[in-house]
Design a protein around this motif. Sequence first.
Motif, PDB file in Angstrom:
ATOM      1  N   PRO A   1       0.799  -1.235   0.000  1.00  0.00           N
ATOM      2  CA  PRO A   1       0.000   0.000   0.000  1.00  0.00           C
ATOM      3  C   PRO A   1       0.826   1.277   0.000  1.00  0.00           C
ATOM      4  CG  PRO A   1      -0.939  -1.580   1.526  1.00  0.00           C
ATOM      5  CD  PRO A   1       0.362  -2.159   1.071  1.00  0.00           C
ATOM      6  N   ILE A   2       2.098   1.203   0.414  1.00  0.00           N
ATOM      7  CA  ILE A   2       3.009   2.326   0.192  1.00  0.00           C
ATOM      8  C   ILE A   2       3.369   2.313  -1.292  1.00  0.00           C
ATOM      9  CG2 ILE A   2       5.313   3.257   0.629  1.00  0.00           C
ATOM     10  CD1 ILE A   2       5.152   2.083   3.437  1.00  0.00           C
ATOM     11  N   CYS A   3       2.972   3.357  -1.996  1.00  0.00           N
ATOM     12  CA  CYS A   3       3.176   3.431  -3.448  1.00  0.00           C
ATOM     13  C   CYS A   3       3.975   4.690  -3.775  1.00  0.00           C
ATOM     14  CB  CYS A   3       1.837   3.463  -4.174  1.00  0.00           C
ATOM     15  SG  CYS A   3       0.733   2.081  -3.782  1.00  0.00           S
ATOM     16  N   PRO A   4       5.305   4.633  -3.691  1.00  0.00           N
ATOM     17  CA  PRO A   4       6.107   5.828  -3.952  1.00  0.00           C
ATOM     18  C   PRO A   4       6.160   6.156  -5.441  1.00  0.00           C
ATOM     19  CG  PRO A   4       7.293   4.192  -2.624  1.00  0.00           C
ATOM     20  CD  PRO A   4       6.137   3.503  -3.243  1.00  0.00           C
ATOM     21  N   VAL A   5       5.718   7.365  -5.787  1.00  0.00           N
ATOM     22  CA  VAL A   5       5.801   7.847  -7.171  1.00  0.00           C
ATOM     23  C   VAL A   5       7.169   8.511  -7.301  1.00  0.00           C
ATOM     24  CG1 VAL A   5       4.725   9.286  -8.932  1.00  0.00           C
ATOM     25  CG2 VAL A   5       3.306   8.196  -7.175  1.00  0.00           C
ATOM     26  N   PHE A   6       8.087   7.854  -7.960  1.00  0.00           N
ATOM     27  CA  PHE A   6       9.492   8.269  -7.979  1.00  0.00           C
ATOM     28  C   PHE A   6       9.706   9.427  -8.947  1.00  0.00           C
ATOM     29  CE2 PHE A   6      14.076   7.534  -9.043  1.00  0.00           C
ATOM     30  CZ  PHE A   6      14.563   7.769  -7.767  1.00  0.00           C
ATOM     31  N   LEU A   7      10.261  10.548  -8.432  1.00  0.00           N
ATOM     32  CA  LEU A   7      10.426  11.768  -9.229  1.00  0.00           C
ATOM     33  C   LEU A   7      11.855  12.298  -9.240  1.00  0.00           C
ATOM     34  CD1 LEU A   7       7.176  13.519  -7.963  1.00  0.00           C
ATOM     35  CD2 LEU A   7       7.497  12.472 -10.201  1.00  0.00           C
ATOM     36  N   GLU A   8      12.688  11.870  -8.317  1.00  0.00           N
ATOM     37  CA  GLU A   8      14.100  12.242  -8.180  1.00  0.00           C
ATOM     38  C   GLU A   8      14.305  13.642  -7.619  1.00  0.00           C
ATOM     39  OE1 GLU A   8      16.413  11.520 -11.683  1.00  0.00           O
ATOM     40  OE2 GLU A   8      15.686   9.459 -11.913  1.00  0.00           O
ATOM     41  N   ASP A   9      13.748  14.666  -8.264  1.00  0.00           N
ATOM     42  CA  ASP A   9      14.014  16.058  -7.897  1.00  0.00           C
ATOM     43  C   ASP A   9      13.101  16.520  -6.762  1.00  0.00           C
ATOM     44  OD1 ASP A   9      13.158  19.195  -8.651  1.00  0.00           O
ATOM     45  OD2 ASP A   9      15.311  18.774  -8.687  1.00  0.00           O
ATOM     46  N   ALA A  10      13.693  17.137  -5.724  1.00  0.00           N
ATOM     47  CA  ALA A  10      12.944  17.559  -4.539  1.00  0.00           C
ATOM     48  C   ALA A  10      11.932  18.652  -4.861  1.00  0.00           C
ATOM     49  CB  ALA A  10      13.899  18.029  -3.447  1.00  0.00           C
ATOM     50  N   LYS A  11      12.353  19.659  -5.638  1.00  0.00           N
ATOM     51  CA  LYS A  11      11.437  20.743  -5.973  1.00  0.00           C
ATOM     52  C   LYS A  11      10.284  20.251  -6.839  1.00  0.00           C
ATOM     53  CE  LYS A  11      14.645  24.628  -5.498  1.00  0.00           C
ATOM     54  NZ  LYS A  11      15.290  25.791  -6.156  1.00  0.00           N
ATOM     55  N   LEU A  12      10.571  19.310  -7.724  1.00  0.00           N
ATOM     56  CA  LEU A  12       9.506  18.724  -8.546  1.00  0.00           C
ATOM     57  C   LEU A  12       8.504  17.995  -7.671  1.00  0.00           C
ATOM     58  CD1 LEU A  12       8.270  17.917 -11.275  1.00  0.00           C
ATOM     59  CD2 LEU A  12       9.874  15.988 -11.342  1.00  0.00           C
ATOM     60  N   ALA A  13       9.000  17.240  -6.709  1.00  0.00           N
ATOM     61  CA  ALA A  13       8.103  16.475  -5.830  1.00  0.00           C
ATOM     62  C   ALA A  13       7.212  17.396  -5.012  1.00  0.00           C
ATOM     63  CB  ALA A  13       8.923  15.573  -4.916  1.00  0.00           C
TER      64      ALA A  13
END
Length: 427
Positions: free
Chosen positions: A355-367
């Motif tokens: 149920p933990i579903c991390p949407v991986f984006l890499e960049d902190a500001k983008l997230a």
Amino acid sequence: MATALQKLPQLLLRQYNLASCQCLARNLSDGEKKLLDQVNEELSNIRESGLWKFERVITTKQDSHVKVQNDDRRILNFCANNYLGLSSHPEVIAAGQKALTDYGAGLSSVRFICGTQTIHKELEEKISKFHGREDAILYASCFDANAGIFETVLNAEDAILSDELNHASIIDGIRLCKANKYRYKHLDMRDLEEKLIDAQKCRHRMIATDGVFSMDGDVAPLRDICDLAEKYKAFVFIDECHATGFLGGTGRGTDELLGVQSRVAIINSTLGKALGGAAGGYTTGPKPIIDLLRNRSRPYLFSNSLPPPVVGCASRVFDILTKSSGLVENISLKTERFRGQMVKAGFKILGNNHPICPVFLEDAKLASGMAEKLLQKGIYVIGFSYPVVPVGKARIRVQISASHSNEDVDRAVEAFVEVGKEMGVIS
């Protein structure tokens, strides 16, 4: 002679004391000024790097739909650890209210003095039976349970072998212990075996791992870990905070999911996520270990006992889980629905169908920027960045709850797709 202040009516005296505490003017020492200059510089760097942790203020109870301050909308909540949706379950609330009436707000004491009530012992018994263990001990949090276990059970003659991505509370707990410390590469059984071979010189060897790793949603290979433990005469400790109540066929956790319940020695977990969401943690395992913790574990001996309303709520949750596994099946289906649609849309989702579903984006500001845009669309999620996750591995951690409907899940995916295309995350 009494002063004029002492002659004031009691109400005015209280008002005077409150007012004087609200605005305390004082001269800062040179040392304090130097410290605050350094702290303000660090805070400025955090803001500029996009790593600032904003705290949204929720104005309703924790649920699949919430309201936040200065916003009249009911927003879909997809970032709580409320896996089973029991934080606001009517039966759980009623049990907490009854415990408050019957046993009071708190004990004003630690357990071994006058802080143990019948409900504490009853809850510990339910916990041990739920996990199929001999005994259990309650803590104020699982962070405290992890702080108390290692230094109590092991000493400088022993060894701890810890996954490098274990939760911060495990890492901090291990730091308190004088045992020889080994850190093996994440989920790397070859590296763990090499370190077990080196640790043969030690008296006892504990392998410590999260059952489920909270940032990535990946599951520890417990079968392999238990095989290595048996081969090298070690024993296994798991932290089940993100597994207890909903992972495995009946929600017993990672060890049930992977069929190794009888091979794991010690389990630490929390009452503050799936099990009512209030507070509290525990250790369950062999009775001699639990007895030792009652006598030597510092967080247990020097912290007030768990408040009766929290105990009442958690106790009712275990009753619910013991009667039916319906909630476990529910969250599993919702998880598959969300993950499947998000991957199909082009997002990178980390983890092992958890149920933990991390949407991986890499960049902190983008997230963080994407999380804000999703909030505008009525989806409450949070961007995770350093120091919660390593630099360059920012993500939005979506968490599914049994209280979400299929329509809620579909709406969240739709919002992610719209914002993802707008921000160039997916095409």
